[in-house]
Motif scaffolding. Structure first.
Motif, PDB file in Angstrom:
ATOM      1  N   ILE A 105     -53.044  -8.384  79.259  1.00  0.00           N
ATOM      2  CA  ILE A 105     -51.600  -8.253  79.446  1.00  0.00           C
ATOM      3  C   ILE A 105     -51.112  -7.129  78.528  1.00  0.00           C
ATOM      4  O   ILE A 105     -51.244  -7.224  77.305  1.00  0.00           O
ATOM      5  N   THR A 106     -50.587  -6.076  79.131  1.00  0.00           N
ATOM      6  CA  THR A 106     -50.150  -4.927  78.353  1.00  0.00           C
ATOM      7  C   THR A 106     -49.097  -5.327  77.317  1.00  0.00           C
ATOM      8  O   THR A 106     -48.113  -6.002  77.658  1.00  0.00           O
ATOM      9  N   TRP A 107     -49.319  -4.919  76.062  1.00  0.00           N
ATOM     10  CA  TRP A 107     -48.435  -5.167  74.922  1.00  0.00           C
ATOM     11  C   TRP A 107     -48.288  -6.660  74.589  1.00  0.00           C
ATOM     12  O   TRP A 107     -47.325  -7.063  73.939  1.00  0.00           O
ATOM     13  N   SER A 108     -49.254  -7.483  74.996  1.00  0.00           N
ATOM     14  CA  SER A 108     -49.146  -8.921  74.705  1.00  0.00           C
ATOM     15  C   SER A 108     -49.303  -9.223  73.222  1.00  0.00           C
ATOM     16  O   SER A 108     -48.930 -10.307  72.760  1.00  0.00           O
ATOM     17  N   SER A 109     -49.847  -8.279  72.453  1.00  0.00           N
ATOM     18  CA  SER A 109     -49.987  -8.490  71.004  1.00  0.00           C
ATOM     19  C   SER A 109     -48.758  -8.037  70.234  1.00  0.00           C
ATOM     20  O   SER A 109     -48.691  -8.208  69.012  1.00  0.00           O
ATOM     21  N   ASP A 110     -47.787  -7.459  70.927  1.00  0.00           N
ATOM     22  CA  ASP A 110     -46.545  -7.015  70.295  1.00  0.00           C
ATOM     23  C   ASP A 110     -45.521  -8.137  70.388  1.00  0.00           C
ATOM     24  O   ASP A 110     -45.048  -8.462  71.479  1.00  0.00           O
ATOM     25  N   TRP A 150     -46.468 -15.910  72.270  1.00  0.00           N
ATOM     26  CA  TRP A 150     -47.472 -16.904  72.656  1.00  0.00           C
ATOM     27  C   TRP A 150     -47.016 -18.273  72.161  1.00  0.00           C
ATOM     28  O   TRP A 150     -46.622 -18.421  71.005  1.00  0.00           O
ATOM     29  N   LYS A 151     -47.081 -19.265  73.039  1.00  0.00           N
ATOM     30  CA  LYS A 151     -46.580 -20.587  72.677  1.00  0.00           C
ATOM     31  C   LYS A 151     -47.307 -21.650  73.498  1.00  0.00           C
ATOM     32  O   LYS A 151     -48.008 -21.342  74.464  1.00  0.00           O
ATOM     33  N   SER A 152     -47.141 -22.889  73.111  1.00  0.00           N
ATOM     34  CA  SER A 152     -47.698 -24.004  73.889  1.00  0.00           C
ATOM     35  C   SER A 152     -46.686 -24.435  74.940  1.00  0.00           C
ATOM     36  O   SER A 152     -45.487 -24.165  74.813  1.00  0.00           O
ATOM     37  N   ASP A 153     -47.203 -25.064  75.983  1.00  0.00           N
ATOM     38  CA  ASP A 153     -46.344 -25.570  77.051  1.00  0.00           C
ATOM     39  C   ASP A 153     -46.921 -26.898  77.519  1.00  0.00           C
ATOM     40  O   ASP A 153     -48.093 -26.969  77.900  1.00  0.00           O
ATOM     41  N   PRO A 154     -46.141 -27.977  77.502  1.00  0.00           N
ATOM     42  CA  PRO A 154     -46.679 -29.296  77.864  1.00  0.00           C
ATOM     43  C   PRO A 154     -47.165 -29.379  79.306  1.00  0.00           C
ATOM     44  O   PRO A 154     -47.949 -30.269  79.637  1.00  0.00           O
ATOM     45  N   GLN A 155     -46.714 -28.462  80.165  1.00  0.00           N
ATOM     46  CA  GLN A 155     -47.136 -28.483  81.557  1.00  0.00           C
ATOM     47  C   GLN A 155     -48.372 -27.629  81.816  1.00  0.00           C
ATOM     48  O   GLN A 155     -48.846 -27.565  82.952  1.00  0.00           O
ATOM     49  N   SER A 156     -48.889 -26.989  80.795  1.00  0.00           N
ATOM     50  CA  SER A 156     -50.057 -26.124  80.944  1.00  0.00           C
ATOM     51  C   SER A 156     -51.329 -26.869  80.570  1.00  0.00           C
ATOM     52  O   SER A 156     -51.344 -27.644  79.614  1.00  0.00           O
ATOM     53  N   ARG A 157     -52.403 -26.585  81.297  1.00  0.00           N
ATOM     54  CA  ARG A 157     -53.692 -27.182  80.951  1.00  0.00           C
ATOM     55  C   ARG A 157     -54.345 -26.443  79.787  1.00  0.00           C
ATOM     56  O   ARG A 157     -55.341 -26.925  79.231  1.00  0.00           O
ATOM     57  N   PHE A 158     -53.797 -25.282  79.424  1.00  0.00           N
ATOM     58  CA  PHE A 158     -54.366 -24.489  78.340  1.00  0.00           C
ATOM     59  C   PHE A 158     -53.489 -24.581  77.089  1.00  0.00           C
ATOM     60  O   PHE A 158     -52.313 -24.924  77.158  1.00  0.00           O
ATOM     61  N   ALA A 159     -54.070 -24.221  75.942  1.00  0.00           N
ATOM     62  CA  ALA A 159     -53.370 -24.381  74.670  1.00  0.00           C
ATOM     63  C   ALA A 159     -52.190 -23.440  74.535  1.00  0.00           C
ATOM     64  O   ALA A 159     -51.194 -23.776  73.886  1.00  0.00           O
TER      65      ALA A 159
END
Length: 293
Positions: A113-118, A124-133
Motif C-alpha cells: 500500500i503506497t505510503w502506508s508507513s506514513d 494501522w489499527k485493530s478492528d473487531p470485525q476483522s479476522r486479522f490483527a
C-alpha cells in the motif's frame, strides 16, 4: 436405483475409490444410501483426495497447531472449512466446503500500500470485525495504490478464481466518489489479465447538481481522462460498485483468472490515482482469492 444396487455389491474399498472421484457434497449425499456407502464415504481414502497434499504442513504452522489432534482426514477437511491463520497471522487459508477448493486471503499487512508507513497518510489499527490483527485506514491522500502478490501454486489447479479487495468506508470518509478506481489482475507475464473499474461511492443526484455549481464538469473531465487511459472499450455506465458482505465488510472484485497446473506469479491491483482529490476513510482488511461459480 438399479445402478446404486449394483454398485452396492462392490467391496467397500472400491466404493471409497469411486466416491473419491466425486466432491465432498456428493460424498455426503451418497453416504445416506446405505451403511456400506456411509462407511466408505467416511474413509480416509475419500477425504485424502479432497484435502491439499500439504494440508498437514499448513495446519502445523497455523494458529490451530496446538489444538487436539484430528482423528480422521474427514475431520481435518471440515476443520479447514473454517479459516485458519498462517504465516504469523498475516494470511488466511480455508477450503470451500462443497468443492474442497482452496480459498486464500492476504491481510493488509501483506499488501503493498503506497505510503502506508506514513502516519499522515495511513493509520494501522485493530478492528473487531476483522479476522486479522490489523487493518489499514486511509487518513488523507490524493493517491491510493494497493497491490497484492502471490503464486498460483498456493491455490487449487484448473480452477476459475476471483480476487476481491475487502474494505469498508468509515463514517468520516470523503473524496471517494469523484473518480472510479482502476482494478486489475495479472497472471504470469501478462498472458492472462483482467481489468475493470469500480466506484468506492456513488454520488446522489442532488449532490451531483450541487457539485456542478462549485466545480463545473471537473468530475466528467476526470472520467474522460480515465477513459483515454483505458481505451475505447471503457464504458462509464458499466463501472461496478462495492458489494456488501455478510460479515460487516464490502468487497471490490479486482478481476478473475484461471489456474493451470503451473505455479505462476499472480498480481492484483487497485488504483485511484487520477482524481487528484484528497481522500479519506477507506479501511482495507485484505485481498481474498476464492473460486468463482
Amino acid at each position: 436405483m438399479a445402478g446404486i444396487s449394483s454398485i452396492g455389491v462392490l467391496p467397500e474399498d472400491c466404493i471409497s475409490a469411486i466416491l473419491s472421484l466425486t466432491t465432498p457434497t456428493d460424498a455426503g449425499k451418497l453416504s445416506l444410501v446405505s451403511s456400506t456407502f456411509r462407511s466408505a464415504a467416511e474413509s480416509d481414502v475419500v477425504w485424502s483426495r479432497f484435502l491439499p497434499r500439504n494440508y498437514a504442513e499448513i495446519m502445523a504452522v497455523s494458529d490451530i497447531a496446538g489444538e487436539l489432534p484430528l482423528c480422521s482426514k474427514r475431520e481435518a477437511f471440515f476443520r479447514l472449512c473454517s479459516p485458519i491463520l498462517i504465516d504469523g497471522g498475516k494470511k488466511s487459508f480455508e477450503l470451500e466446503r462443497f468443492s474442497g477448493k482452496i480459498c486464500y486471503t492476504l491481510s493488509a499487512r501483506e499488501l503493498a500500500i503506497t505510503w502506508s508507513s506514513d502516519p499522515l497518510c495511513w493509520s494501522w489499527k485493530s478492528d473487531p470485525q476483522s479476522r486479522f490483527a490489523e487493518v489499514a485506514e486511509l487518513r488523507a491522500s490524493s493517491w491510493v495504490e494497493i497491490h497484492g502478490r502471490t503464486r498460483t501454486g498456493r491455490l487449487s489447479p484448473n480452477t476459475l478464481y476471483g480476487a476481491y479487495l475487502v474494505v469498508k468506508i468509515s463514517e468520516k470518509g470523503y473524496g471517494l466518489d469523484l473518480m472510479p478506481a482502476q482494478v486489475c489482475v495479472q497472471l504470469g507475464d501478462a498472458l492472462q489479465s483482467s481489468q475493470g473499474s469500480v466506484w468506492l461511492r456513488r454520488k446522489e443526484q442532488s449532490n451531483l447538481k450541487m457539485e456542478s455549481l462549485f466545480y463545473g464538469n471537473r468530475r466528467e473531465r476526470a472520467i474522460k481522462l480515465l477513459a483515454s487511459d483505458l481505451g475505447e472499450d471503457f464504458d462509464s455506465n458499466g463501472i461496478r460498485d462495492l458489494r456488501e458482505r455478510d460479515d460487516g465488510w464490502s468487497e471490490i472484485e479486482l478481476g478473475e483468472f484461471f489456474t493451470g497446473e503451473d505455479d505462476e506469479h499472480l498480481t492484483m491491483s487497485f488504483l485511484e490515482t487520477k482524481g487528484f482529490q484528497l481522500k479519506s476513510g477507506l479501511v482495507v482488511q485484505a485481498i481474498q482469492i476464492r473460486p468463482k461459480h
